[in-house]
Design an enzyme around this catalytic site. Sequence first.
Site, PDB file in Angstrom:
ATOM      1  N   TRP A 321       0.834  -1.210   0.000  1.00 26.16           N
ATOM      2  CA  TRP A 321       0.000   0.000   0.000  1.00 26.16           C
ATOM      3  C   TRP A 321       0.865   1.254   0.000  1.00 26.16           C
ATOM      4  O   TRP A 321       0.536   2.247  -0.647  1.00 26.16           O
ATOM      5  CB  TRP A 321      -0.912   0.001   1.233  1.00 26.16           C
ATOM      6  CG  TRP A 321      -1.797   1.211   1.347  1.00 26.16           C
ATOM      7  CD1 TRP A 321      -3.065   1.347   0.837  1.00 26.16           C
ATOM      8  CD2 TRP A 321      -1.517   2.444   2.018  1.00 26.16           C
ATOM      9  NE1 TRP A 321      -3.568   2.582   1.145  1.00 26.16           N
ATOM     10  CE2 TRP A 321      -2.635   3.280   1.868  1.00 26.16           C
ATOM     11  CE3 TRP A 321      -0.411   2.922   2.723  1.00 26.16           C
ATOM     12  CZ2 TRP A 321      -2.690   4.570   2.403  1.00 26.16           C
ATOM     13  CZ3 TRP A 321      -0.460   4.204   3.250  1.00 26.16           C
ATOM     14  CH2 TRP A 321      -1.576   5.010   3.098  1.00 26.16           C
ATOM     15  N   HIS A 322       1.990   1.202   0.692  1.00 23.96           N
ATOM     16  CA  HIS A 322       2.836   2.393   0.809  1.00 23.96           C
ATOM     17  C   HIS A 322       3.578   2.716  -0.478  1.00 23.96           C
ATOM     18  O   HIS A 322       3.940   3.875  -0.696  1.00 23.96           O
ATOM     19  CB  HIS A 322       3.836   2.219   1.958  1.00 23.96           C
ATOM     20  CG  HIS A 322       3.241   2.503   3.303  1.00 23.96           C
ATOM     21  ND1 HIS A 322       2.554   1.552   4.020  1.00 23.96           N
ATOM     22  CD2 HIS A 322       3.220   3.637   4.050  1.00 23.96           C
ATOM     23  CE1 HIS A 322       2.145   2.083   5.169  1.00 23.96           C
ATOM     24  NE2 HIS A 322       2.526   3.340   5.207  1.00 23.96           N
ATOM     25  N   GLY A 323       3.853   1.749  -1.311  1.00 23.83           N
ATOM     26  CA  GLY A 323       4.568   2.093  -2.528  1.00 23.83           C
ATOM     27  C   GLY A 323       4.911   0.887  -3.376  1.00 23.83           C
ATOM     28  O   GLY A 323       4.997  -0.243  -2.874  1.00 23.83           O
ATOM     29  N   PHE A 476       1.867   8.606  -1.300  1.00 23.23           N
ATOM     30  CA  PHE A 476       1.202   7.334  -1.174  1.00 23.23           C
ATOM     31  C   PHE A 476      -0.288   7.427  -1.505  1.00 23.23           C
ATOM     32  O   PHE A 476      -0.975   6.437  -1.493  1.00 23.23           O
ATOM     33  CB  PHE A 476       1.375   6.780   0.255  1.00 23.23           C
ATOM     34  CG  PHE A 476       2.822   6.692   0.676  1.00 23.23           C
ATOM     35  CD1 PHE A 476       3.763   6.168  -0.175  1.00 23.23           C
ATOM     36  CD2 PHE A 476       3.217   7.165   1.909  1.00 23.23           C
ATOM     37  CE1 PHE A 476       5.099   6.110   0.200  1.00 23.23           C
ATOM     38  CE2 PHE A 476       4.547   7.104   2.302  1.00 23.23           C
ATOM     39  CZ  PHE A 476       5.476   6.573   1.435  1.00 23.23           C
TER      40      PHE A 476
END
Length: 476
Positions: A321-323, A476
């Site tokens: 989800w963060h990257g 993000f």
Amino acid sequence: MLFNSFEFFAFLSIFLVCFFLLPRRTQPVVVLVASYIFYIGWRPAFALLLAFTTIVDYTTALVMGATDRAALRRAAMITALTINLGILATVKYLDFAISNVVGAAGFFGYDLPQYALSLVLPVGISFYTFQSVGYTLDVYHRRVPTESNLLTYAQYVAFFPQLVAGPIERAAHMLPQFRRAHLPRQENLSGLWLIAYGLFKKMCVADTLAPVVAGIYAHPGNFSGSYTLLATIMFAIQIYCDFSGYSDIARGVARLMDFELMVNFRQPYFATSLTEFWRRWHISLSSWFRDYLYVPLGGSREGERRAIRNIIIVFVLSGVWHGAAWAFVIWGALHGLGLAAERLWRNIVGDADGKNARCRSILGWMWTSVIVLTGWVFFRAGSLDNAIAVFATLRHFGPLDYGTFKTLGLASFEILLLILNLFILVAVDYYINFRPEQLHRLSERIYLPVVGGVALMYYIVLFGVFGRLDFIYFQF
């Protein structure tokens, strides 16, 4: 439009005047129009995508609310999730997937052409997508009723204080607030303190540390382990102040409007276990993964092995989800494995109590700090090669040189000012964490948060970093 800009506060001032002076029946329209103006400031196409997402989720929720046929409700839910997550996956992960396919093919001797779509990632898409997905799942499982008013639901998705970096709110908490009229209440002036403290974290701490961290992490091989370790500790402070500062400002702005957003951070670096850290850090995301992924996977209901599996799955996906980078996957996996290890340890030795409680708390804090700082290396490095280069410097340490810090933007005055700012940060967070009753008594005197907020604003104008630096979580 950045929270740490004069443009935003001009926008907010005009908005508040319109919001409270125009007839109350117009408040929903004012909020929605202002939210889209705020978002269009980045790129008009982003607003079109936001509107499309809103209409899709509103429509599919109406279908789920209008029928008891399980197949139709499931089809509407799957449609909403496919569109929401499909858009997110396309703009955020497609290039990453293509590059990995090309790399894997090359490893097996197939020479595929390099290709990248270079899609622009809309600001805040991960946040509002998860908020919309949460609403869809809540309606499907009948945890909240379907929202029949498009204007109300559109405000919920686009609410500008928390649109681009959270907190990721729940429909049960926010939709009732959008249905009622809002008044300029005296107690809402405490939002000034939240705004000021958030700006202090961002402009006086995070943005002061940013050039030092960026300079060392850009070329870690040029520095000894002393510098990279210090830069990692600085980044831990930077990302906390940057992100929690945004959340504080969002809560403060919402409170001035007579709304209340959830608390997203609770002094996470005071945590004495990794489990406690994740109850304090980015609470809206960790609770989202708990409720919409960990529990549906079975949680801890099916034994320890399944519970550990579910924890690792959740945190690997949190990293994703963060990257779109393997460094984020490893960051998530590291935290998942750390939490699994804690769970196994507690099953063996039980919880801390009696004479050993203090000692175990200290050891727990040390353990948590090591895991968190190790994870921040992967998070900040952005790629595995850079992370490995940072870890390689830790084989040798050397003395710190003032001239190096001066070159990186921390001259003597800035160092003294940073020490003062860190003292203020630790003191305030200490009282919030360990002496909340004292702060609560002070906050009941309405003038103190207002005076404190104004005084802190004046301090920020004098000593804050002005340069329109983005908040870290915008990416993000």
